[in-house]
Design an enzyme around this catalytic site. Structure first.
Site, PDB file in Angstrom:
ATOM      1  N   GLY A  47       0.840  -1.183   0.000  1.00  0.00           N
ATOM      2  CA  GLY A  47       0.000   0.000   0.000  1.00  0.00           C
ATOM      3  C   GLY A  47       0.878   1.236   0.000  1.00  0.00           C
ATOM      4  O   GLY A  47       2.092   1.150   0.242  1.00  0.00           O
ATOM      5  N   GLN A  52       3.352   9.921   1.644  1.00  0.00           N
ATOM      6  CA  GLN A  52       4.647   9.236   1.569  1.00  0.00           C
ATOM      7  C   GLN A  52       5.482   9.676   0.371  1.00  0.00           C
ATOM      8  O   GLN A  52       6.686   9.462   0.350  1.00  0.00           O
ATOM      9  CB  GLN A  52       4.457   7.705   1.526  1.00  0.00           C
ATOM     10  CG  GLN A  52       3.953   7.130   2.849  1.00  0.00           C
ATOM     11  CD  GLN A  52       3.839   5.624   2.774  1.00  0.00           C
ATOM     12  OE1 GLN A  52       2.853   5.088   2.282  1.00  0.00           O
ATOM     13  NE2 GLN A  52       4.860   4.925   3.239  1.00  0.00           N
ATOM     14  N   CYS A 101       6.773  -0.647   6.923  1.00  0.00           N
ATOM     15  CA  CYS A 101       6.350   0.559   6.206  1.00  0.00           C
ATOM     16  C   CYS A 101       7.466   1.013   5.284  1.00  0.00           C
ATOM     17  O   CYS A 101       8.637   1.003   5.673  1.00  0.00           O
ATOM     18  CB  CYS A 101       6.009   1.661   7.218  1.00  0.00           C
ATOM     19  SG  CYS A 101       5.451   3.187   6.446  1.00  0.00           S
ATOM     20  N   LEU A 102       7.093   1.405   4.076  1.00  0.00           N
ATOM     21  CA  LEU A 102       8.096   1.879   3.108  1.00  0.00           C
ATOM     22  C   LEU A 102       8.805   3.140   3.607  1.00  0.00           C
ATOM     23  O   LEU A 102       9.908   3.435   3.160  1.00  0.00           O
ATOM     24  CB  LEU A 102       7.437   2.153   1.757  1.00  0.00           C
ATOM     25  CG  LEU A 102       6.850   0.918   1.055  1.00  0.00           C
ATOM     26  CD1 LEU A 102       6.049   1.339  -0.166  1.00  0.00           C
ATOM     27  CD2 LEU A 102       7.950  -0.056   0.660  1.00  0.00           C
ATOM     28  N   HIS A 143      -3.454   1.105   8.572  1.00  0.00           N
ATOM     29  CA  HIS A 143      -2.057   1.536   8.404  1.00  0.00           C
ATOM     30  C   HIS A 143      -1.966   2.673   7.384  1.00  0.00           C
ATOM     31  O   HIS A 143      -1.340   3.707   7.649  1.00  0.00           O
ATOM     32  CB  HIS A 143      -1.198   0.347   7.956  1.00  0.00           C
ATOM     33  CG  HIS A 143       0.234   0.702   7.685  1.00  0.00           C
ATOM     34  ND1 HIS A 143       1.285   0.237   8.453  1.00  0.00           N
ATOM     35  CD2 HIS A 143       0.788   1.498   6.731  1.00  0.00           C
ATOM     36  CE1 HIS A 143       2.414   0.755   7.977  1.00  0.00           C
ATOM     37  NE2 HIS A 143       2.156   1.507   6.932  1.00  0.00           N
ATOM     38  N   GLU A 144      -2.600   2.474   6.222  1.00  0.00           N
ATOM     39  CA  GLU A 144      -2.490   3.490   5.163  1.00  0.00           C
ATOM     40  C   GLU A 144      -3.154   4.793   5.576  1.00  0.00           C
ATOM     41  O   GLU A 144      -2.604   5.878   5.339  1.00  0.00           O
ATOM     42  CB  GLU A 144      -3.095   2.974   3.855  1.00  0.00           C
ATOM     43  CG  GLU A 144      -2.350   1.811   3.220  1.00  0.00           C
ATOM     44  CD  GLU A 144      -0.860   2.018   3.129  1.00  0.00           C
ATOM     45  OE1 GLU A 144      -0.409   3.159   2.936  1.00  0.00           O
ATOM     46  OE2 GLU A 144      -0.118   1.034   3.279  1.00  0.00           O
ATOM     47  N   HIS A 147      -1.332   7.261   7.740  1.00  0.00           N
ATOM     48  CA  HIS A 147      -0.408   8.190   7.069  1.00  0.00           C
ATOM     49  C   HIS A 147      -1.084   9.535   6.792  1.00  0.00           C
ATOM     50  O   HIS A 147      -0.407  10.561   6.694  1.00  0.00           O
ATOM     51  CB  HIS A 147       0.079   7.599   5.735  1.00  0.00           C
ATOM     52  CG  HIS A 147       1.161   6.572   5.882  1.00  0.00           C
ATOM     53  ND1 HIS A 147       2.420   6.879   6.325  1.00  0.00           N
ATOM     54  CD2 HIS A 147       1.169   5.239   5.644  1.00  0.00           C
ATOM     55  CE1 HIS A 147       3.163   5.786   6.341  1.00  0.00           C
ATOM     56  NE2 HIS A 147       2.433   4.765   5.937  1.00  0.00           N
TER      57      HIS A 147
HETATM   58 NI    NI Z   1       3.298   2.850   5.750  1.00  0.00          NI
END
Ligand code: NI
Length: 179
Positions: A47, A52, A101-102, A143-144, A147
């Site tokens: 995701g 981000q 997480c990226l 989670h998404e 952000h």
């Molecule tokens: Ni993340």
């Protein structure tokens, strides 16, 4: 098409409360979504949220039609574009599982999330999304969308004995999945 730079934890742009999207089905929005999809795929992510890549908008993408061979038991989450989301827990049950997480590369933490949620929002065309989901799907959405409120998963970790480097926590896994 463009793979964009993913901001890492410590960048103040990840701590903003994102602004609502006000126009749908525009060239700019479709271009942004293409970049997000390219970026998520290039990073092997599950995701990605617009903040981000430094875009201050309430827009996330997640899901895939493909079953990940490394996580064969993980349920398939339909590919979704979710804009201006609202999440409501269904009941008060929580469950904990590992997240990455990226924007927090190389680390994993055990994160409690609502087990079941109802979420609403819009897709890129302005059509309504309205779903009640549980388990992994519910976790990915939480989670998404975090952000969009300036929250990264380490801020949700309660037990820091279950937070660390993925190559130490899970030796032998070299190819990892992040959100
Ligand atoms: Ni993340």
């Amino acid at each position: 098409m463009a793979v964009r730079e993913i901001l890492k934890m410590g960048d103040a742009r990840l701590l903003r409360v994102a602004k609502p999207v006000t126009g749908f089905d525009s060239d700019a929005l479709h271009l942004l979504l293409t970049d997000m999809l390219d970026t998520m795929r290039a990073a092997n992510g599950a995701g990605l949220a617009a903040p981000q890549i430094g875009v201050d908008l309430q827009l996330v993408i997640f899901g895939s039609n493909d079953r990940n061979p490394r996580y064969p038991d993980r349920p398939i989450v339909p590919p979704t574009v979710l804009i201006n989301p609202v999440i409501t827990p269904v009941g008060d049950a929580e469950e904990s599982d590992w997240e990455g997480c990226l924007s927090v590369p190389g680390l994993r933490g055990m994160v409690p999330r609502w087990s079941q949620i109802h979420y609403t929002g819009f897709d890129q065309y302005g059509d309504t999304i309205d779903r009640t989901v549980e388990g992994f799907h519910a976790r990915v959405v939480q989670h998404e969308c975090d952000h969009l409120w300036g929250k990264l998963y380490p801020m949700r970790v309660r037990d820091f004995s279950q937070f660390g480097y993925v190559d130490v926590l899970f030796p032998g896994i070299t190819d990892t999945l992040d959100d």
